[in-house]
Scaffold this motif. Structure first.
Motif, PDB file in Angstrom:
ATOM      1  N   LEU A 284      -3.360   4.879  -2.519  1.00 39.47           N
ATOM      2  CA  LEU A 284      -4.428   5.663  -1.917  1.00 39.47           C
ATOM      3  C   LEU A 284      -3.889   7.085  -1.833  1.00 39.47           C
ATOM      4  O   LEU A 284      -2.977   7.363  -1.058  1.00 39.47           O
ATOM      5  CB  LEU A 284      -4.748   5.109  -0.527  1.00 39.47           C
ATOM      6  CG  LEU A 284      -6.001   5.653   0.147  1.00 39.47           C
ATOM      7  CD1 LEU A 284      -7.238   5.330  -0.670  1.00 39.47           C
ATOM      8  CD2 LEU A 284      -6.133   5.060   1.540  1.00 39.47           C
TER       9      LEU A 284
ATOM     10  N   THR B 100      -1.109  -1.040  -4.293  1.00 44.54           N
ATOM     11  CA  THR B 100      -2.387  -0.348  -4.136  1.00 44.54           C
ATOM     12  C   THR B 100      -2.064   1.100  -3.753  1.00 44.54           C
ATOM     13  O   THR B 100      -1.237   1.334  -2.873  1.00 44.54           O
ATOM     14  CB  THR B 100      -3.215  -1.015  -3.027  1.00 44.54           C
ATOM     15  OG1 THR B 100      -3.448  -2.364  -3.400  1.00 44.54           O
ATOM     16  CG2 THR B 100      -4.550  -0.317  -2.838  1.00 44.54           C
TER      17      THR B 100
ATOM     18  N   ASP C  57      -4.224  11.278  -1.639  1.00 41.25           N
ATOM     19  CA  ASP C  57      -4.969  12.507  -1.371  1.00 41.25           C
ATOM     20  C   ASP C  57      -4.575  13.510  -2.428  1.00 41.25           C
ATOM     21  O   ASP C  57      -3.411  13.911  -2.496  1.00 41.25           O
ATOM     22  CB  ASP C  57      -4.584  13.066  -0.002  1.00 41.25           C
ATOM     23  CG  ASP C  57      -5.140  12.193   1.110  1.00 41.25           C
ATOM     24  OD1 ASP C  57      -6.346  12.264   1.350  1.00 41.25           O
ATOM     25  OD2 ASP C  57      -4.356  11.418   1.693  1.00 41.25           O
TER      26      ASP C  57
ATOM     27  N   TYR D 242     -13.075   8.868  -3.448  1.00 43.43           N
ATOM     28  CA  TYR D 242     -13.845   9.156  -2.236  1.00 43.43           C
ATOM     29  C   TYR D 242     -13.957  10.658  -2.061  1.00 43.43           C
ATOM     30  O   TYR D 242     -13.011  11.405  -2.276  1.00 43.43           O
ATOM     31  CB  TYR D 242     -13.179   8.502  -1.022  1.00 43.43           C
ATOM     32  CG  TYR D 242     -13.160   6.996  -1.125  1.00 43.43           C
ATOM     33  CD1 TYR D 242     -14.309   6.252  -0.897  1.00 43.43           C
ATOM     34  CD2 TYR D 242     -12.002   6.318  -1.475  1.00 43.43           C
ATOM     35  CE1 TYR D 242     -14.307   4.868  -1.007  1.00 43.43           C
ATOM     36  CE2 TYR D 242     -11.993   4.932  -1.583  1.00 43.43           C
ATOM     37  CZ  TYR D 242     -13.147   4.220  -1.348  1.00 43.43           C
ATOM     38  OH  TYR D 242     -13.139   2.859  -1.459  1.00 43.43           O
ATOM     39  N   GLU D 243     -15.123  11.044  -1.630  1.00 45.59           N
ATOM     40  CA  GLU D 243     -15.445  12.453  -1.460  1.00 45.59           C
ATOM     41  C   GLU D 243     -14.797  12.958  -0.182  1.00 45.59           C
ATOM     42  O   GLU D 243     -14.665  12.228   0.784  1.00 45.59           O
ATOM     43  CB  GLU D 243     -16.965  12.561  -1.348  1.00 45.59           C
ATOM     44  CG  GLU D 243     -17.527  13.895  -1.645  1.00 45.59           C
ATOM     45  CD  GLU D 243     -19.057  13.829  -1.656  1.00 45.59           C
ATOM     46  OE1 GLU D 243     -19.661  14.864  -1.819  1.00 45.59           O
ATOM     47  OE2 GLU D 243     -19.608  12.729  -1.484  1.00 45.59           O
TER      48      GLU D 243
ATOM     49  N   ARG E 284     -10.527  17.068   0.179  1.00 44.53           N
ATOM     50  CA  ARG E 284      -9.684  16.708  -0.956  1.00 44.53           C
ATOM     51  C   ARG E 284     -10.128  15.347  -1.430  1.00 44.53           C
ATOM     52  O   ARG E 284     -10.271  14.438  -0.621  1.00 44.53           O
ATOM     53  CB  ARG E 284      -8.237  16.591  -0.501  1.00 44.53           C
ATOM     54  CG  ARG E 284      -7.588  17.908  -0.264  1.00 44.53           C
ATOM     55  CD  ARG E 284      -6.171  17.657   0.065  1.00 44.53           C
ATOM     56  NE  ARG E 284      -5.519  18.922   0.316  1.00 44.53           N
ATOM     57  CZ  ARG E 284      -4.221  19.045   0.428  1.00 44.53           C
ATOM     58  NH1 ARG E 284      -3.459  17.988   0.333  1.00 44.53           N
ATOM     59  NH2 ARG E 284      -3.684  20.222   0.650  1.00 44.53           N
TER      60      ARG E 284
ATOM     61  N   ALA F 142     -11.812   3.697  -7.228  1.00 44.94           N
ATOM     62  CA  ALA F 142     -12.770   4.501  -6.465  1.00 44.94           C
ATOM     63  C   ALA F 142     -12.240   5.905  -6.274  1.00 44.94           C
ATOM     64  O   ALA F 142     -11.031   6.138  -6.258  1.00 44.94           O
ATOM     65  CB  ALA F 142     -13.012   3.856  -5.101  1.00 44.94           C
TER      66      ALA F 142
ATOM     67  N   LEU G 111       0.840  -1.204   0.000  1.00 42.96           N
ATOM     68  CA  LEU G 111       0.000   0.000   0.000  1.00 42.96           C
ATOM     69  C   LEU G 111       0.870   1.246   0.000  1.00 42.96           C
ATOM     70  O   LEU G 111       1.774   1.379   0.816  1.00 42.96           O
ATOM     71  CB  LEU G 111      -0.902   0.019   1.248  1.00 42.96           C
ATOM     72  CG  LEU G 111      -1.784   1.270   1.392  1.00 42.96           C
ATOM     73  CD1 LEU G 111      -2.857   1.293   0.324  1.00 42.96           C
ATOM     74  CD2 LEU G 111      -2.409   1.343   2.768  1.00 42.96           C
TER      75      LEU G 111
ATOM     76  N   ASN H 141       0.447   5.247   0.352  1.00 41.48           N
ATOM     77  CA  ASN H 141      -0.503   6.301   0.704  1.00 41.48           C
ATOM     78  C   ASN H 141       0.243   7.627   0.785  1.00 41.48           C
ATOM     79  O   ASN H 141       1.189   7.760   1.542  1.00 41.48           O
ATOM     80  CB  ASN H 141      -1.132   5.946   2.065  1.00 41.48           C
ATOM     81  CG  ASN H 141      -2.118   7.011   2.536  1.00 41.48           C
ATOM     82  OD1 ASN H 141      -2.100   7.397   3.675  1.00 41.48           O
ATOM     83  ND2 ASN H 141      -2.959   7.480   1.642  1.00 41.48           N
TER      84      ASN H 141
ATOM     85  N   LEU I 291      -8.367   5.826  -5.092  1.00 43.30           N
ATOM     86  CA  LEU I 291      -7.893   4.467  -4.822  1.00 43.30           C
ATOM     87  C   LEU I 291      -7.598   3.798  -6.159  1.00 43.30           C
ATOM     88  O   LEU I 291      -8.472   3.725  -7.025  1.00 43.30           O
ATOM     89  CB  LEU I 291      -8.974   3.684  -4.077  1.00 43.30           C
ATOM     90  CG  LEU I 291      -8.684   2.206  -3.817  1.00 43.30           C
ATOM     91  CD1 LEU I 291      -7.575   2.042  -2.786  1.00 43.30           C
ATOM     92  CD2 LEU I 291      -9.943   1.492  -3.324  1.00 43.30           C
TER      93      LEU I 291
ATOM     94  N   GLN J 207     -10.007  11.660  -2.594  1.00 41.30           N
ATOM     95  CA  GLN J 207      -9.042  10.602  -2.357  1.00 41.30           C
ATOM     96  C   GLN J 207      -9.233   9.543  -3.449  1.00 41.30           C
ATOM     97  O   GLN J 207     -10.361   9.139  -3.722  1.00 41.30           O
ATOM     98  CB  GLN J 207      -9.294   9.998  -0.985  1.00 41.30           C
ATOM     99  CG  GLN J 207      -8.114   9.243  -0.439  1.00 41.30           C
ATOM    100  CD  GLN J 207      -8.344   8.789   0.988  1.00 41.30           C
ATOM    101  OE1 GLN J 207      -9.471   8.508   1.377  1.00 41.30           O
ATOM    102  NE2 GLN J 207      -7.279   8.714   1.756  1.00 41.30           N
TER     103      GLN J 207
ATOM    104  N   VAL K 226      -7.924   2.831 -11.612  1.00 39.03           N
ATOM    105  CA  VAL K 226      -8.528   3.582 -10.503  1.00 39.03           C
ATOM    106  C   VAL K 226      -9.859   2.913 -10.188  1.00 39.03           C
ATOM    107  O   VAL K 226     -10.695   2.707 -11.063  1.00 39.03           O
ATOM    108  CB  VAL K 226      -8.707   5.065 -10.863  1.00 39.03           C
ATOM    109  CG1 VAL K 226      -9.469   5.788  -9.759  1.00 39.03           C
ATOM    110  CG2 VAL K 226      -7.345   5.712 -11.065  1.00 39.03           C
TER     111      VAL K 226
END
Lengths: 96, 452
Positions: free
Chosen positions: B236, B234, B238, B219-220, B223, B217, B131, B133, B227, B225, B215
C-alpha cells in the motif's frame, strides 16, 4: 446454437444487447445491468469496449458512451489472504 | 503430462493438444485459451485444489494437480450444452420460469445447484500476506514498453521509482517475437531494446522492480495511493507521482461463434510460437492487417507450419510480397462471418465487405485474429482520471501533451493512453518520464515544498 458472444464470462450475446436496447436500455450503465455484460470474472476487460461500440453505432455517436460504467477495485480476483487481518493505515481514504 | 518450468500451465496444455479448458457459465459452450495475457476468463482451471486460477498466468511445477472445473459429466461432453440449443437466440433470465411461483421455486433451486464458478477450495488456505505500507517518490504501474521507458528516464535522473508488473516477465509487447520498433530502416526487435534497458538499470540504484505483482486499486487523494499484491506481500504505497502504463487488452472481433475453442488473439499466437515454440493446431488461419501479423504469418510459414490462409485488408506491402513468395494463401477484402465446429473450430466462413452470405470457406483447426485492442483504463478510472471513448479501440485515458491526466499527480503513457504502436508507446513513456522528473524537480525546488 449460433451466437455472437460479446461477453465470454457471462455468455452475453449480441442478441442480448439488441433485446436490451429494444427494451429501452439506451445507455451503457443500464444496458450492463440489464444484460449482465462486464459483471463476470474479468469485470469487463473483454466486453466493455464492444458494448460501447454497439451503443455508439446504434445511437449514431460516441457522445452517448462518453463515460464508461463506474470502475471499482479490485482490478483482478484476489485471494482474501492478501487483505485478511490487515490493519489498514490511512483507512480514512475511501474508494471512489 | 509434461511441461517446462517457467512455462504457463495453459501453454503446456495447448502443447499437449488440450483444446477444451472448460464450459461457459450459462450456455455451457466450450471454452479454450484466448488471450494468454491474464485478462480474460477462458482458461480458468482448478489448480492444486483452488478453483478459478488463470492457467495462462500460472507457471508449471512438478507434481501440480490441474483439473477442469466445469462441465458434466465432462467438459468434452457436457449434457447442459442442451441449454444452448433450447435457448435459441437467447435465454431471457428476466422472464424465464416466472409464469408461476411453484415453477419459479423449483427452477431457482435447480439453477442454484448448477450455477457458480468452480467448487470451494480443498487446498490449505494460503498464509496471510505481509503488508508493506510506505511512501514513494514515483510508482510506475506496468512493465511494458511505456512503463519501462518512463521508469528508465526517472531512474536515470536519480529518482526513486517503484515499478509493478503483473506478469512474471518484464517487457510486455517488447517480448512479442513480431514486435519491431522505429522507422522501417532501423527496424529494431523489441527484445533488443529490452536488453539495452536492462543493462542500463544496473547503475540505477533508485529503481525497484516487482514482477508478478498486480496493482489492484488506485485510491484518490492528494497523493494517489496504490494497492498491489502478490502471494506473499501486499503493498500500500503513497505515491508522490504515479505513472499508469497498463497497456491494452486484445479482444476477439465479433462474428457468429466467436467463442469457439481454437480462436485466439494474435498476441496469444505470437507468444505461443516465438516464446514457447508451440503451435496450437494446424492448419492455421491468421486474420489481421498489421505488420506484426504479416511477420508472424511469414515466420510460421518459414517454419513449415501449415497455414490455410491469411485474411487481410493490407494489399500492397513488402510483407505481402514475401508471403506471396512463401506460398501462403492470401484473402483480401473479406471478413470473418462465422466460425463453425462442434466443440472446436473446424472451418471459417468468409464474406466480402457488404455481403451477408459467405463466399469462401477455409478449413482450419485454429485461427488467430487481430481484434480491436482495448486500453486498460480501469486503474486510472479508480482514481477519477478522465477517460474518453474512441470507437476503434475503447476507453482511453485522457492526457495532455506532457502525458498528465486530469488528476494532477497522475500521468499515463503507452497503449492505455492511446498509443497505437510500441514505437509510440516508447516515445510517450520517455516523454512522461521526463515530464514527471521535471515536476518533481520543481516541487523540491520550492521552499518547504515536498508535497506538490
Amino acid at each position: 446454437m449460433a451466437k455472437t458472444i460479446i461477453c465470454r464470462c457471462e455468455d452475453v450475446s449480441l442478441e442480448d444487447l439488441i433485446e436490451g436496447f429494444r427494451a429501452g436500455f439506451h445507455d451503457l450503465e443500464s444496458l450492463k445491468r440489464y444484460t449482465g455484460f462486464s459483471t463476470g470474472f474479468c469485470q469487463g476487460k473483454s466486453c466493455t469496449a464492444h458494448a460501447a461500440r454497439f451503443l455508439s453505432a446504434l445511437r449514431g455517436g460516441d457522445d452517448v458512451v462518453a463515460d464508461p460504467p463506474r470502475t471499482r477495485p479490485l482490478l483482478h480476483p484476489t485471494s482474501a489472504a492478501s487483505f485478511a487481518g490487515q490493519i489498514t493505515p490511512g483507512s480514512d481514504r475511501k474508494p471512489t | 503430462m509434461d511441461g517446462f518450468a517457467q512455462e504457463p500451465v495453459a501453454v503446456a496444455l495447448l502443447a499437449a493438444g488440450v483444446r477444451i479448458f472448460g464450459r461457459s457459465l450459462k450456455y455451457h459452450r466450450p471454452r479454450g485459451a484466448v488471450c494468454l495475457d491474464g485478462h480474460c476468463s477462458s482458461c480458468l482451471l482448478r489448480i492444486d485444489g483452488v478453483a478459478n486460477v488463470r492457467s495462462c498466468q500460472t507457471l508449471c511445477r512438478a507434481g501440480m494437480v490441474v483439473e477442469r472445473q466445469s462441465g458434466w459429466p465432462s467438459p468434452k461432453f457436457d449434457v447442459l450444452r442442451a441449454v444452448d440449443w433450447f435457448a435459441g437466440d437467447r435465454l431471457d433470465h428476466h422472464s424465464l420460469f416466472t409464469t408461476s411461483s411453484v415453477v419459479n421455486r423449483v427452477a431457482t433451486g435447480f439453477v442454484r445447484k448448477l450455477s457458480g464458478l468452480g467448487d470451494p477450495p480443498t487446498a490449505e488456505p494460503p498464509a496471510i500476506a505481509e503488508l508493506r505500507n510506505f511512501a514513494a517518490e514515483v510508482v510506475v504501474i506496468g512493465g511494458g514498453t511505456a512503463g519501462l521507458a518512463a521508469a528508465s528516464q526517472l531512474a536515470e535522473a536519480g529518482h526513486q521509482v517503484i515499478l509493478f508488473e503483473k506478469s512474471h516477465h518484464l517487457g510486455g509487447r517488447l517480448l512479442d517475437g513480431a514486435c519491431r520498433l522505429g522507422e522501417p530502416e532501423k527496424d529494431q526487435p523489441g527484445w533488443e531494446i529490452l536488453g539495452q534497458w536492462k543493462s542500463q538499470w544496473q547503475s540505477h540504484a533508485g529503481l525497484e522492480i516487482h514482477r508478478g505483482t498486480t496493482v489492484l486499486a488506485v485510491y484518490e487523494g492528494d497523493r494517489p495511493q496504490v494497492l498491489a499484491s502478490n502471494q506473499e506481500t501486499t503493498y500500500l504505497i503513497d505515491a508522490q507521482r504515479l505513472i499508469i502504463c497498463t497497456g491494452a487488452y486484445e479482444q476477439l472481433p465479433l462474428f457468429i461463434n466467436n467463442d469457439l475453442p481454437g480462436l485466439l488473439s494474435i498476441r496469444a499466437l505470437d507468444k505461443l510460437f516465438y516464446r514457447y515454440g508451440v503451435v496450437p493446431a494446424e492448419p492455421l488461419v491468421l486474420v489481421g492487417n498489421s505488420d506484426r501479423c504479416l511477420r508472424l504469418a511469414y515466420d510460421l510459414a518459414k517454419q513449415g507450419v501449415k497455414l490455410a490462409g491469411l485474411v487481410t485488408q493490407t494489399q500492397a506491402s513488402e510483407g505481402i510480397e514475401k508471403l506471396k513468395q512463401a506460398g501462403v494463401p492470401l484473402f483480401f477484402d473479406r471478413r470473418v462471418l462465422r466460425a463453425r465446429g462442434g466443440r472446436w473450430l473446424d472451418r471459417l466462413e468468409l464474406a466480402g465487405p457488404d455481403h451477408p452470405e459467405p463466399d469462401l470457406v477455409l478449413d482450419c483447426q485454429a485461427c488467430a485474429l487481430e481484434g480491436p485492442s482495448s486500453p486498460a483504463y480501469e486503474l486510472a478510472h479508480h482514481a477519477g482520471c478522465r477517460v474518453s471513448f474512441h470507437s476503434h479501440s475503447g476507453y482511453v485515458v485522457t492526457t495532455n501533451e506532457d502525458g498528465r491526466t486530469s488528476h494532477g499527480q497522475i500521468f499515463a503513457a503507452g497503449h492505455c493512453a492511446g498509443a497505437l504502436s510500441c514505437t509510440e508507446a516508447r516515445q510517450q513513456g520517455e516523454q512522461v518520464g521526463r515530464a514527471c522528473a521535471r515536476c518533481l524537480h520543481s516541487v523540491s525546488a520550492e521552499p518547504g515544498g515536498q508535497h506538490g
